[in-house]
Design an enzyme around this catalytic site. Structure first.
Site, PDB file in Angstrom:
ATOM      1  CG  ASP A  78      -2.004  -1.115   1.062  1.00  0.00           C
ATOM      2  OD1 ASP A  78      -2.457  -1.366  -0.077  1.00  0.00           O
ATOM      3  OD2 ASP A  78      -2.362  -1.722   2.075  1.00  0.00           O
ATOM      4  CE  LYS A 133      -4.018  -6.327   0.218  1.00  0.00           C
ATOM      5  NZ  LYS A 133      -4.674  -5.094  -0.234  1.00  0.00           N
ATOM      6  CG  ASP A 178      -7.557  -6.019  -1.902  1.00  0.00           C
ATOM      7  OD1 ASP A 178      -8.772  -6.229  -2.047  1.00  0.00           O
ATOM      8  OD2 ASP A 178      -7.064  -5.515  -0.863  1.00  0.00           O
ATOM      9  CG  LEU A 179      -8.356  -3.768  -8.283  1.00  0.00           C
ATOM     10  CD1 LEU A 179      -8.524  -3.603  -9.785  1.00  0.00           C
ATOM     11  CD2 LEU A 179      -7.544  -2.622  -7.708  1.00  0.00           C
ATOM     12  CE  LYS A 180     -10.914  -4.629   0.444  1.00  0.00           C
ATOM     13  NZ  LYS A 180      -9.545  -4.213   0.106  1.00  0.00           N
ATOM     14  CG  HIS A 202     -19.874  -3.208  -4.557  1.00  0.00           C
ATOM     15  ND1 HIS A 202     -20.078  -2.853  -3.243  1.00  0.00           N
ATOM     16  CD2 HIS A 202     -21.055  -3.642  -5.012  1.00  0.00           C
ATOM     17  CE1 HIS A 202     -21.359  -3.057  -2.930  1.00  0.00           C
ATOM     18  NE2 HIS A 202     -21.964  -3.529  -3.994  1.00  0.00           N
ATOM     19  CG  ASP A 203     -20.095  -0.648 -11.221  1.00  0.00           C
ATOM     20  OD1 ASP A 203     -21.278  -0.541 -11.599  1.00  0.00           O
ATOM     21  OD2 ASP A 203     -19.257   0.255 -11.338  1.00  0.00           O
ATOM     22  CG  ASN A 247     -22.014  -5.218 -19.055  1.00  0.00           C
ATOM     23  OD1 ASN A 247     -21.723  -6.203 -19.718  1.00  0.00           O
ATOM     24  ND2 ASN A 247     -21.796  -3.978 -19.454  1.00  0.00           N
ATOM     25  CB  THR A 294     -10.665  -6.491   8.869  1.00  0.00           C
ATOM     26  OG1 THR A 294      -9.879  -5.877   7.844  1.00  0.00           O
ATOM     27  CG2 THR A 294     -10.815  -7.959   8.562  1.00  0.00           C
ATOM     28  NE  ARG A 339      -2.413  -3.581  12.357  1.00  0.00           N
ATOM     29  CZ  ARG A 339      -2.583  -3.696  11.042  1.00  0.00           C
ATOM     30  NH1 ARG A 339      -2.310  -4.828  10.429  1.00  0.00           N
ATOM     31  NH2 ARG A 339      -2.991  -2.676  10.328  1.00  0.00           N
ATOM     32  CD  GLN A 362      -7.286  -3.855   9.104  1.00  0.00           C
ATOM     33  OE1 GLN A 362      -8.470  -4.135   9.282  1.00  0.00           O
ATOM     34  NE2 GLN A 362      -6.678  -4.034   7.943  1.00  0.00           N
ATOM     35  N   GLY A 411       0.049  -5.809   5.860  1.00  0.00           N
ATOM     36  CA  GLY A 411       0.653  -4.628   5.257  1.00  0.00           C
ATOM     37  C   GLY A 411       1.572  -3.922   6.225  1.00  0.00           C
ATOM     38  NE  ARG A 412      -1.984  -0.056   7.939  1.00  0.00           N
ATOM     39  CZ  ARG A 412      -3.205   0.374   8.281  1.00  0.00           C
ATOM     40  NH1 ARG A 412      -3.375   1.647   8.624  1.00  0.00           N
ATOM     41  NH2 ARG A 412      -4.228  -0.447   8.277  1.00  0.00           N
TER      42      ARG A 412
END
Ligand code: C5P
Length: 245
Positions: free
Chosen positions: A18, A40, A67-69, A71-72, A75, A122, A184, A193, A213-214
């Site tokens: 990230d 990722k 990881d684009l999650k 949601h639309d 189509n 999360t 964590r 989180q 990540g962090r």
């Protein structure tokens, strides 16, 4: 710990890159390879570098979770999923809350790419969940229900908190990937989180992959942090008698 177990443990960790700069992401990949072999690309890096960032990281080796999650409408999601499929990504995801038709459209567009359903983020706690969506059931029950729907739509697994692995194993069984952010170690800050566990607890509860990540990328020494986490994952896997998955 045996070399085989160390490799199995390393395979369970996906490091979240990230950052808004492709060069910084590549530096992290370079620094962590070969200790880590799965990375990722999330929204921040994708907004900054798009498929060029994806391709650059793929070239540096390892498997890539995009990881684009999504949601639309079905189509639009299918169109985006086809682009990711053509880019040869290892794993990607859509929001389970997008519904059955959307998940099915993504599945059909994605060929061999591993497709996960993001359940409840999360960063959301029970109070926020209940107040914002006015859903009466608990987060755990919603995650279990959405995991069942995702499996029915042919998805390979879900993204959820390690706190919800048990319900997924109960509703969908063991042959379904559970990928858990919200990890964590005791020595790392929780940040935004909310539904978190340590790496050891996540493995003990049955997570297949830990997204971290962090705690690694923001550590003074990312390589040492990754090694410490992978060692604890190995110990937990050993405790569960797992050395080959
Ligand atoms: O830095 P940290 O370990 O919190 O990073 C977690 C990563 O997992 C982030 O890239 C975040 O976008 C992603 N993620 C998450 N919660 C989800 C799904 C993905 O934190 N439910």
């Amino acid at each position: 710990m045996s070399d085989v177990l160390a490799d199995v443990a390393a395979d369970r960790v996906i490091v979240a890159l990230d950052t808004p700069k492709v060069e910084s992401a590549l530096k992290i990949v370079d620094r962590l390879t070969p200790t880590v072999s799965r990375f990722k690309v999330g929204l921040e890096l994708f907004c900054a570098g798009g498929l060029q960032a994806v391709s650059a990281i793929q070239k540096s080796g390892g498997e890539l979770f995009v990881d684009l999650k999504l949601h639309d409408i079905p189509n639009t999601v299918a169109g985006a999923a086809r682009v990711l499929n053509n880019a040869g990504v290892w794993m990607t995801n859509v929001h389970a809350s997008g519904g059955r038709d959307m998940m099915t459209a993504a599945r059909e567009a994605l060929g061999e790419t591993i497709l996960l359903a993001v359940t409840v983020l999360t960063s959301i706690d029970q109070q926020t969940f209940s107040e914002h969506w006015q859903i009466q059931e608990s987060i755990v029950d919603t995650v279990g229900r959405w995991a069942e729907t995702a499996a029915e739509c042919g998805l390979d697994g879900v993204v959820c908190s390690p706190q919800e692995v048990e319900i997924i194993r109960q509703t969908v069984g063991d042959d379904f990937l559970v990928v858990t952010p919200g990890i964590r170690p005791k020595w790392a800050a929780a940040g935004d989180q909310r539904r978190i566990t340590t790496p050891q607890q996540a493995i003990e509860r049955g997570s297949d992959y830990l997204v971290i990540g962090r705690p690694i990328t923001q550590a003074d020494n990312p390589q040492a942090a990754a090694e410490k986490i992978i060692a604890s994952v190995g110990t937990s896997l050993e405790g569960r008698g797992i050395d080959d998955r």
